[in-house]
Design a protein around this motif. Structure first.
Motif, short mmCIF file in Angstrom:
data_model
loop_
_atom_site.label_atom_id
_atom_site.label_comp_id
_atom_site.label_asym_id
_atom_site.label_seq_id
_atom_site.Cartn_x
_atom_site.Cartn_y
_atom_site.Cartn_z
N ILE A 163 -47.30 -18.29 26.97
CA ILE A 163 -47.31 -17.34 25.86
C ILE A 163 -48.31 -17.80 24.80
O ILE A 163 -48.75 -18.94 24.83
CB ILE A 163 -45.90 -17.17 25.23
CG1 ILE A 163 -45.35 -18.55 24.82
CG2 ILE A 163 -44.95 -16.51 26.22
CD1 ILE A 163 -44.08 -18.48 24.00
N ASN A 164 -48.67 -16.92 23.91
CA ASN A 164 -49.71 -17.23 22.91
C ASN A 164 -50.97 -17.78 23.56
O ASN A 164 -51.54 -18.78 23.13
CB ASN A 164 -49.18 -18.19 21.85
CG ASN A 164 -48.07 -17.54 21.04
OD1 ASN A 164 -48.13 -16.34 20.74
ND2 ASN A 164 -47.05 -18.31 20.70
N ASP B 283 -50.35 -22.04 21.68
CA ASP B 283 -50.70 -22.14 20.26
C ASP B 283 -49.90 -23.22 19.53
O ASP B 283 -50.09 -23.43 18.34
CB ASP B 283 -50.41 -20.80 19.57
CG ASP B 283 -51.69 -20.06 19.30
OD1 ASP B 283 -52.77 -20.62 19.58
OD2 ASP B 283 -51.62 -18.91 18.80
N CYS B 284 -49.03 -23.85 20.25
CA CYS B 284 -48.18 -24.87 19.63
C CYS B 284 -49.06 -25.94 18.99
O CYS B 284 -50.03 -26.39 19.58
CB CYS B 284 -47.29 -25.47 20.70
SG CYS B 284 -46.34 -26.88 20.15
N ASP C 16 -46.26 -22.70 25.24
CA ASP C 16 -46.81 -21.99 24.08
C ASP C 16 -48.16 -22.65 23.77
O ASP C 16 -48.22 -23.73 23.21
CB ASP C 16 -45.83 -22.14 22.91
CG ASP C 16 -46.36 -21.48 21.64
OD1 ASP C 16 -47.54 -21.04 21.62
OD2 ASP C 16 -45.59 -21.40 20.66
#
Ligand code: OGA
Ligand code: NI
Length: 337
Positions: A68-69, A44-45, A42
Motif C-alpha cells: 500500500i502507499n 511510505d512508512c 506500507d
C-alpha cells in the motif's frame, strides 16, 4: 474465422472437454481457505529499516506480499481497468485482429497459456504487451478502444517507478547496496498481461491459470477488487489472496530466487475462475535485460549452502520457460547445480 478466444459473448452451459482437468489435477476449491496474515508493506512508512526488514521476511516466508502507499495514482489504476474492460468487450472480430498464439510476439491477444504446446486449456484470455522501452512498442498496442494507449502507457510508467523503488528495498533486504540488483539486471524489460477470465460453467474442473511460478524478477499484480481468484501455495496449502483496495500484490519471480541463491521464494500461484462473474487482473512483469547474467550474488553464497543454480542469461531462461507447459516442475529446477 477460427476463434480460440473464450471472451466471445457466448455463454457456455457446460465446460468444453478440452478444458477439463483429470480428477487428480483439479483445484479442490472446497479445501481452499483465505490466506491469513498476508504481509502488507506500507512503502511510505518513515521507518525505512522496518520496511526493508518486513520485505525481507515476506520474500523468505511467503514469496509474496501486498503493498500500500506504492505511489501509483488511483486515477491511473482506474483508467487502466476501464480501458482493459472496454478492450475485452469489443466485438470478437475486432479482437481477433490482435490474436496470436506465438509466444515470441511482443504484442498479442491470446488465450489459455501456450495453446500450441498444452494438452488441457485454461479458462483465460489475455492481452500481452511489451512495455519498455515504451516508444518502441506503443505503435503496435491496441488502438481500440481509443483510450487504451494513453491509459495503459500512463499505468506502465507509474508501475515501473514503483517497481524500481521496490527493487531497491529488496536489494537492501538482502544486505546489498540499494542499486545492486538494478545494476545486475541491466536495462530491465517490462511486460504486461491483462488477464480476462469469463464466467465459467464448471469452475471446479479447470483453472484460469494452473499452478506456476513467474519466470521474471518479480510481478506487480492488480487484482479485481470485486472478484477474488488468486491463490498461492503457502506452507503446502493453497490459499486465496483476498483483494485489498488500493494495493498491489507483489510476487517474487524465478530470477530473484536465483539471484538470492534460493533465499527468496518464487512462489507457486494460480488463478481460479468462478461461475457468476468475469474477473480481470493486470500483471506487470519486471524482467532482467536479455543479456543479463543471472548469477547468485557473491555475498549470498558463503554460508554453507553453496551455489544452488548455475549461471545463465535471462534470454536462455525465458526461452526454456516458454518451451514447456505451465504446470510442470519449477523451471529453475532445470538450472540447478
Ligand atoms: C500471471 C498470474 C494471476 C491472476 O498473470 O502470471 O499469475 O490473478 N495472474 O490473474
Ligand atoms: Ni503468475
Amino acid at each position: 474465422m477460427d476463434v480460440k478466444l473464450i471472451s466471445t459473448g457466448i455463454q457456455y452451459s457446460s465446460l468444453p472437454e478440452s478444458y477439463k482437468r483429470p480428477e487428480s489435477e483439479r483445484p479442490k476449491l472446497s479445501e481452499v481457505e483465505d490466506c491469513e496474515n498476508v504481509p502488507i508493506i506500507d512503502l511510505d512508512c518513515e521507518n525505512r529499516s522496518l520496511v526493508v526488514q518486513q520485505i525481507g521476511e515476506a520474500c523468505r516466508d511467503y514469496g509474496f506480499f501486498q503493498v500500500i502507499n506504492h505511489g501509483v495514482e488511483k486515477e491511473a489504476v482506474e483508467k487502466m481497468v476501464e480501458a482493459a474492460k472496454e478492450f475485452f468487450s469489443l466485438p470478437v472480430e475486432e479482437k481477433m485482429k490482435l490474436y496470436s498464439d506465438e509466444p515470441s510476439k511482443k504484442v498479442r491477444l491470446s488465450t489459455s497459456f501456450n495453446v500450441k504446446k498444452e494438452k488441457v486449456h485454461n479458462w483465460r484470455d489475455y492481452l500481452r504487451l511489451h512495455c519498455f522501452p515504451l516508444d518502441q512498442y506503443l505503435p503496435q498496442w491496441p488502438s481500440n478502444p481509443p483510450s487504451f494507449r494513453d491509459a495503459a502507457s500512463t499505468y506502465c510508467m507509474e508501475v515501473r517507478k514503483f517497481g524500481l523503488r521496490l527493487e531497491e528495498a529488496i536489494s537492501e533486504s538482502l544486505g546489498l547496496q540499494k542499486a545492486h540488483i538494478e545494476t545486475v539486471l541491466g536495462q530491465q524489460g517490462q511486460h504486461m498481461a491483462v488477464n480476462f477470465y469469463p464466467p465459467c460453467p464448471q469452475p471446479e474442473l479447470t483453472y484460469g491459470l494452473p499452478a506456476h511460478t513467474d519466470p521474471n524478477t518479480f510481478t506487480i499484480l492488480l487484482q479485481d477488487l470485486h472478484v477474488s481468484g488468486l491463490q498461492v501455495l503457502h506452507n503446502g496449502k493453497w490459499c486465496t489472496v483476498k483483494p485489498l483496495p488500493d494495493a498491489f500484490v507483489v510476487n517474487i519471480g524465478d530470477q530473484l530466487q536465483a539471484l538470492s541463491n534460493g533465499r527468496y521464494r518464487s512462489v507457486w500461484h494460480r488463478a481460479i475462475v468462478n461461475a457468476e462473474k468475469p474477473r480481470m487482473s493486470v500483471a506487470s512483469f519486471l524482467c532482467p535485460a536479455d543479456d543479463a547474467l543471472i548469477s547468485p550474488l557473491e555475498e549470498l553464497t558463503g554460508d554453507g549452502i553453496g551455489v544452488v543454480y548455475r549461471d545463465f542469461t535471462y534470454a536462455e531462461y525465458y526461452k526454456k520457460f516458454w518451451s514447456r507447459n505451465l504446470d510442470q516442475e519449477h523451471c529453475l529446477e532445470l538450472f540447478k547445480n
